[in-house]
Design an enzyme around this catalytic site. Sequence first.
Site, short mmCIF file in Angstrom:
data_model
loop_
_atom_site.label_atom_id
_atom_site.label_comp_id
_atom_site.label_asym_id
_atom_site.label_seq_id
_atom_site.Cartn_x
_atom_site.Cartn_y
_atom_site.Cartn_z
CB CYS A 116 -0.95 -0.01 1.19
SG CYS A 116 -0.19 -0.47 2.76
N1 LIG Z 1 -4.16 -5.06 5.10
C1 LIG Z 1 -3.64 -4.30 4.15
O1 LIG Z 1 -3.97 -3.10 4.02
C2 LIG Z 1 -2.64 -4.85 3.21
C3 LIG Z 1 -2.17 -6.15 3.31
N2 LIG Z 1 -1.26 -6.64 2.40
C4 LIG Z 1 -0.72 -7.99 2.51
O2 LIG Z 1 -1.75 -8.94 2.31
C5 LIG Z 1 -1.43 -10.15 2.99
C6 LIG Z 1 -2.60 -10.48 3.91
O3 LIG Z 1 -2.68 -9.45 4.89
P1 LIG Z 1 -3.98 -9.13 5.69
O4 LIG Z 1 -5.16 -9.53 4.91
O5 LIG Z 1 -3.85 -7.74 6.14
O6 LIG Z 1 -3.75 -10.12 6.93
P2 LIG Z 1 -4.80 -10.85 7.89
O7 LIG Z 1 -4.03 -11.28 9.08
O8 LIG Z 1 -5.99 -10.00 8.08
O9 LIG Z 1 -5.24 -12.12 7.06
C7 LIG Z 1 -4.35 -13.15 6.73
C8 LIG Z 1 -5.14 -14.43 6.56
O10 LIG Z 1 -4.23 -15.47 6.21
C9 LIG Z 1 -4.46 -16.58 7.07
N3 LIG Z 1 -3.22 -17.33 7.27
C10 LIG Z 1 -2.13 -16.97 7.96
N4 LIG Z 1 -1.19 -17.94 7.90
C11 LIG Z 1 -1.71 -18.93 7.14
C12 LIG Z 1 -1.24 -20.20 6.70
N5 LIG Z 1 -0.02 -20.63 7.03
N6 LIG Z 1 -2.04 -20.95 5.93
C13 LIG Z 1 -3.27 -20.51 5.57
N7 LIG Z 1 -3.78 -19.33 5.96
C14 LIG Z 1 -3.02 -18.56 6.73
C15 LIG Z 1 -4.93 -15.95 8.37
O11 LIG Z 1 -5.57 -16.91 9.16
P3 LIG Z 1 -5.67 -16.73 10.77
O12 LIG Z 1 -6.89 -15.92 10.99
O13 LIG Z 1 -5.76 -18.13 11.24
O14 LIG Z 1 -4.42 -16.05 11.22
C16 LIG Z 1 -5.85 -14.85 7.83
O15 LIG Z 1 -7.11 -15.35 7.52
C17 LIG Z 1 -0.14 -9.89 3.78
O16 LIG Z 1 0.96 -10.41 3.11
C18 LIG Z 1 -0.12 -8.37 3.86
O17 LIG Z 1 1.19 -7.93 4.08
C19 LIG Z 1 -0.84 -5.86 1.36
C20 LIG Z 1 -1.27 -4.57 1.22
C21 LIG Z 1 -2.16 -3.95 2.17
C1 LIG Z 2 -0.42 -0.30 9.00
C2 LIG Z 2 0.48 -1.47 8.74
O1 LIG Z 2 0.90 -2.17 9.65
N1 LIG Z 2 0.79 -1.69 7.50
C3 LIG Z 2 1.61 -2.78 7.08
C4 LIG Z 2 1.77 -2.77 5.59
C5 LIG Z 2 0.52 -3.12 4.87
C6 LIG Z 2 0.84 -3.56 3.47
O2 LIG Z 2 1.05 -2.85 2.54
O3 LIG Z 2 1.05 -4.85 3.34
P1 LIG Z 2 2.33 -5.59 2.88
O4 LIG Z 2 3.02 -5.84 4.13
O5 LIG Z 2 1.93 -6.84 2.24
O6 LIG Z 2 3.05 -4.75 1.96
C7 LIG Z 2 3.01 -2.70 7.66
O7 LIG Z 2 3.51 -1.61 7.87
O8 LIG Z 2 3.63 -3.77 7.77
#
Ligand SMILES: NC(=O)C1=CN([C@@H]2O[C@H](COP(=O)(O)OP(=O)(O)OC[C@H]3O[C@@H](n4cnc5c(N)ncnc54)[C@H](OP(=O)(O)O)[C@@H]3O)[C@@H](O)[C@H]2O)C=CC1
Ligand SMILES: CC(=O)N[C@@H](CCC(=O)OP(=O)(O)O)C(=O)O
Length: 309
Positions: A116
Amino acid sequence: MAKIFIDGEHGTTGLQIRTRLAARRDVELLSIPEAERRNAGMREDLLNSADIAILCLPDDASREAIGMLSGNNHVRVIDTSTAYRVDPAWAYGFAEMDKAQAGKIRDARFVANPGCYPTGAIGLIRPLRASGIIPDGYPVTVNAVSGYTGGGKQMIAQMEDASREDAITANHFLYGLNLKHKHVPEMTVHGMLDRAPVFSPSVGRFPQGMIVQVPLFLEDLKNGFTRESIHKALVAYYSGQDVVEVVGLEEMKSISRIDAEELAGQDTMKLFVFGSTGGDHVNLVAVLDNLGKGASGAAVQNMDIMLSA
Ligand SMILES: NC(=O)C1=CN([C@@H]2O[C@H](COP(=O)(O)OP(=O)(O)OC[C@H]3O[C@@H](n4cnc5c(N)ncnc54)[C@H](OP(=O)(O)O)[C@@H]3O)[C@@H](O)[C@H]2O)C=CC1
Ligand SMILES: CC(=O)N[C@@H](CCC(=O)OP(=O)(O)O)C(=O)O
């Protein structure tokens, strides 16, 4: 109909992708029950049954998912984690970052969805590096605030449930204080920078939204660039698409505050060039939704580009 499996569909990013795809009739969603989300056997079957797998997992789990596809040469992947964003074998999923990028995404088997913060930073920096406005050696800094959903399920719980032992009470906090945030390599590579930027992220008590700032000293740029010429370069760079908007100089005159939540719930990004005519400094600003163009919205956009092949 393309079969899509979202590995991590019950997490923050995955859920938002699922919501965006739920009403669509051109894709079939393969789904894993929430209670089975970590069932490796089921995940492996679903991953291998998809046309496109969208990974919404922590980095290690993403790498594991790629391992589960090792004998498979047709499933295409969009990974939203940090694991492959600077891997040259993967296409970087920021379609507007230059004119050839959408074509690379369309033809790729493996697409790394951008972070992000990097989406804002690269969106501001890359055009100015590509056109030589930011010279070699320029010390770029990136300061940002994100909505707390950026920290996934755990941070959402810490911000929303004050009874937790690890509850966060601050309304706005800085982190990444060692200046080694995992997004720095991605900003450097895709921002075409020759020096890693100083990156200072922060989180505010609002769920979705983001401001990314890149301030510049005009006297340290080449050839007398001004706020107006920098703005013109950005407008030219982003012509011909409607996801990244460069806000007009006239419109900026009437803006006295920038709201981090302005684009919450939307999948577009706005870029601004603040400062004053004849001034010594400009502040480049990107506004986006960390879960929109910063994650889930970008993943769906990349999926659509891949399906257009
Ligand atoms: N949130 C954001 O704004 C952004 C996130 N991302 C990236 O997206 C990805 C997901 O992040 P986010 O959605 O925020 O994270 P969350 O923790 O909200 O969701 C991750 C999901 O993955 C599941 N999970 C974790 N480990 C495993 C595993 N070994 N096998 C199967 N499922 C698993 C978790 O399950 P459980 O509930 O059991 O932990 C959960 O449901 C990350 O790599 C993050 O860095 C990228 C850009 C922005
Ligand atoms: C607020 C916050 O904690 N943000 C996350 C980044 C969110 C994101 O962009 O996800 P990726 O880690 O997949 O790039 C961090 O700083 O690690």
